[in-house]
Enzyme design. Structure first.
Site, PDB file in Angstrom:
ATOM      1  N   SER A 291       0.851  -1.196   0.000  1.00 55.10           N
ATOM      2  CA  SER A 291       0.000   0.000   0.000  1.00 55.10           C
ATOM      3  C   SER A 291       0.889   1.250   0.000  1.00 55.10           C
ATOM      4  O   SER A 291       1.757   1.367  -0.865  1.00 55.10           O
ATOM      5  CB  SER A 291      -0.937  -0.043   1.209  1.00 55.10           C
ATOM      6  OG  SER A 291      -1.965   0.910   1.089  1.00 55.10           O
TER       7      SER A 291
ATOM      8  N   ASP B   4      -8.678  -6.623  -4.454  1.00 58.66           N
ATOM      9  CA  ASP B   4      -8.252  -5.304  -3.973  1.00 58.66           C
ATOM     10  C   ASP B   4      -8.763  -4.249  -4.946  1.00 58.66           C
ATOM     11  O   ASP B   4      -8.290  -4.161  -6.077  1.00 58.66           O
ATOM     12  CB  ASP B   4      -6.718  -5.274  -3.882  1.00 58.66           C
ATOM     13  CG  ASP B   4      -6.180  -3.961  -3.313  1.00 58.66           C
ATOM     14  OD1 ASP B   4      -6.954  -2.998  -3.159  1.00 58.66           O
ATOM     15  OD2 ASP B   4      -4.966  -3.917  -3.025  1.00 58.66           O
TER      16      ASP B   4
ATOM     17  N   HIS C 208      -7.988  -5.210  -0.142  1.00 52.44           N
ATOM     18  CA  HIS C 208      -6.680  -4.572  -0.014  1.00 52.44           C
ATOM     19  C   HIS C 208      -5.894  -5.106   1.178  1.00 52.44           C
ATOM     20  O   HIS C 208      -4.674  -5.251   1.114  1.00 52.44           O
ATOM     21  CB  HIS C 208      -6.880  -3.065   0.111  1.00 52.44           C
ATOM     22  CG  HIS C 208      -5.606  -2.291   0.195  1.00 52.44           C
ATOM     23  ND1 HIS C 208      -4.666  -2.317  -0.815  1.00 52.44           N
ATOM     24  CD2 HIS C 208      -5.110  -1.473   1.153  1.00 52.44           C
ATOM     25  CE1 HIS C 208      -3.640  -1.541  -0.470  1.00 52.44           C
ATOM     26  NE2 HIS C 208      -3.885  -1.025   0.712  1.00 52.44           N
ATOM     27  N   ASP C 209      -6.588  -5.375   2.264  1.00 50.33           N
ATOM     28  CA  ASP C 209      -5.912  -5.833   3.485  1.00 50.33           C
ATOM     29  C   ASP C 209      -5.270  -7.207   3.350  1.00 50.33           C
ATOM     30  O   ASP C 209      -4.595  -7.658   4.289  1.00 50.33           O
ATOM     31  CB  ASP C 209      -6.891  -5.856   4.664  1.00 50.33           C
ATOM     32  CG  ASP C 209      -6.850  -4.550   5.461  1.00 50.33           C
ATOM     33  OD1 ASP C 209      -6.002  -3.692   5.141  1.00 50.33           O
ATOM     34  OD2 ASP C 209      -7.662  -4.399   6.390  1.00 50.33           O
TER      35      ASP C 209
END
Lengths: 399, 399
Positions: B172, B338, B371-372
């Site tokens: 990220s 994501d 995303h995580d």
């Protein structure tokens, strides 16, 4: 439009907001008031009485009373679908689709658009005066559901002397109402057009709504919902809520096409927290414009109604049961880039309708404009709407 | 964890927040202080001096100083990648990946993790004491960029006596730093692993960040950024910002799998604005937990740094030029679900690296966790990381 950062911290022009406030009890719309003899049953239990519905109509009801089309509005919409908005002075939110010669042709059809229950443009909502106290309801208004909204609309349709609607049409939350109409009053809906919607609100959508509600309730000017009594206004909280929501109404690609990483009219980064990027000032403007015409508590009520919507839940968990034996003809529409109410959401409804043996057509329309596509210039969507409404009119014998 | 609504209106336990505040100047970490002789050049112009960097290290630097791996943290991360967090008491944010025998093996490698410039866990940021005034910087700290963060990290690496890093790894915003490292200091990075990231922040991502910043700045306790001086705390605004952001870290399907429309431990809807749905109380908890460990102004600074990131912009608009002649080997990773940093974002970097003739591999990993994913238990991701780091170590001759 460019909105410098200072605009979001300063108090804004209050006349627009005061105008919006005035709409709550005495709107610039036709109003029907339902007294103690006709209370509204609520899903939360109990009844709401008295209450009123504010609505607009376009076109003329024919002698057979067979050409009525009901439009259902989305979260931030209202009854001003095809006329200049009395508060903002802007065109109605569905003038793209509704008007003389348009797909929903007001030269042929009698078109009804009412403000939803819980709204703030003249139908009873949290900013309306509670007759028991003479003060605005605030959070004393019971929480309402999509089914409550539709029950109220059915009373309006009764009041207008219409037994059966030629069509019920709506997008997003309006589409939820269309589905609820078809389930609750199948014999009163000849054709149903649920657009960019779902039979239940997803966890992600509930999450976004919860962020919006928390933004409103975090604003100290919200005052536990009593801001109208206390002369305050949770404008900043509501603006943040609208900003977050607005992102979900667009697609990544439409945001990119519209703004990319373009800067405001400056030579480069300001290295500050001003709105350097055009997308920032656009969002700030969206937030600010919204609070001039919308009530913060209504935002809580209407988002909550959407969150609670789960049509299958009322039918033993089987969505097809909601449409069992339905004679209504359906046309569903989704948009490829809509990530709030996806094609998969529409497909789930189509499958249930198929399982129920209903007559259903479905169009997934290629668009990169996201959820808001249903409000925008989408020729294929217009053509499909025109064709579906025309066919329904022919079948019913409406000229 | 269930968080009833009252928790969001009540004042929370302040000890955690006070502990977080204490970390700003005197963190539970190693600290290196850079004085007037070694100012930090800033992209905003001018220098920052004095300033400090707080960092953790794991493992032992070998005699050849060739086994150092720098980890770069994401927006809400910090230097506590692989140790118990001093404020929350929870495991480090990357203990899934980093530790003895793990893919980033602290038995073999000397692993460095530092708090970013603008952060709030001991590296100079807006909550640090401004030596010129003896008060917290607040918004008097210049706005910082990803390149500034990396410039500071390079000074830390110098301080540790390391000429060349075996690898720089981050996801990220951490991935942005990895790309910046490869561009700014190609001769100092043997291997680079940018994960779930992009070479520039998209309009949609800027929009979400802007909502978060507006939520913070809308909180009257923010006090124009001077809340530390005035003894207030914009907790509610920061919590709303975190809630909105948290939705973007998950996928629709992971939210659905985790929560669906499940209600809290109640028989049905409460017909209120309580957290009826599990996803609501989860989000409220995420917001609340975050404000106990994170500074609101740091949130503004760090999101701004991400928004400004546009690596190609520093190289005539051609991303490949950022990597011209690079000897660094790259491994990029994206995750299918994501939607914040998509596979397309990673592919754009891969194409630029290909155009620059760099050595690059790329893996898109099937995951529904959004995303995580890069912080979660993703065996394929672990295997790829292990393989890439092992190969780099072999190439450099690290045992």
């Amino acid at each position: 439009m460019t909105v410098p950062m200072s605009d979001t911290t300063a108090l804004r022009d209050l006349p627009a907001y005061e105008a919006a406030r005035g709409e709550a009890d005495n709107p610039h719309s036709a109003v029907v008031r339902f007294g103690a003899d006709t209370p509204l049953q609520l899903d939360a239990g109990g009844v709401l009485t008295p209450f009123q519905i504010a609505y607009q109509t376009y076109g003329t009801l024919n002698a057979a009373r067979s050409n009525a089309i009901l439009l259902c509005h989305a979260l931030s919409g209202d009854q001003h679908a095809a006329n200049v908005h009395p508060v903002t002075g802007k065109p109605g939110w569905w003038e793209t689709l509704v008007g003389p010669g348009k797909p929903v042709d007001t030269d042929r059809f009698f078109v009804i658009a009412s403000n939803v229950l819980g709204g703030c443009l003249g139908t009873t909502g949290p900013s309306s005066t509670n007759p028991a106290t003479g003060q605005p309801y605030g959070l004393d208004l019971p929480v309402v559901t999509i089914r409550d909204m539709v029950r109220a609309q059915a009373m309006l349709v009764d009041h207008l002397g219409i037994e059966k609607l030629l069509a019920v049409v709506g997008g997003s939350m309006g589409g939820m109402q269309v589905l609820q109409w078809a389930a609750s009053y199948p014999e009163r809906v000849f054709a149903a057009m649920p657009i960019a919607t779902a039979a239940r609100h997803s966890a992600q959508n509930i999450a976004f709504h919860e962020v919006g509600r928390q933004a409103v309730m975090a604003d100290p000017e919200w005052r536990g919902g009593r801001y109208l009594n206390e002369g305050t206004s949770p404008r900043r909280g509501l603006a943040v809520a609208r900003m977050a929501a607005h992102i979900t109404y667009m697609s990544d690609s439409s945001l990119h096409r519209k703004f990319g990483r373009r800067l405001q009219d400056r030579d480069g980064h300001t290295f500050s927290f001003d709105a350097d990027f055009q997308v920032e000032s656009y969002l700030r403007h969206q937030g600010e414009a919204f609070v001039d015409r919308f009530d913060a508590n209504s935002y809580l009520y209407v988002t909550r109604a959407m969150d609670y919507f789960d049509l299958a839940g009322d039918y033993g968990g089987v969505l097809a049961n909601a449409f069992k034996g339905a004679k209504t003809r359906f046309c569903l529409v989704s948009f490829t880039s809509d990530w709030l109410f996806t094609t998969a959401d529409s497909r789930a409804v189509v499958h249930a309708l198929n399982a129920a043996g209903a007559q259903v057509s479905f169009a997934e329309i290629e668009s990169d404009k996201g959820h808001d596509s249903f409000l925008l210039d989408e020729p294929e969507f217009f053509a499909i709407t025109r064709g579906f409404i025309d066919a329904a009119a022919r079948a019913v014998g409406v000229k």
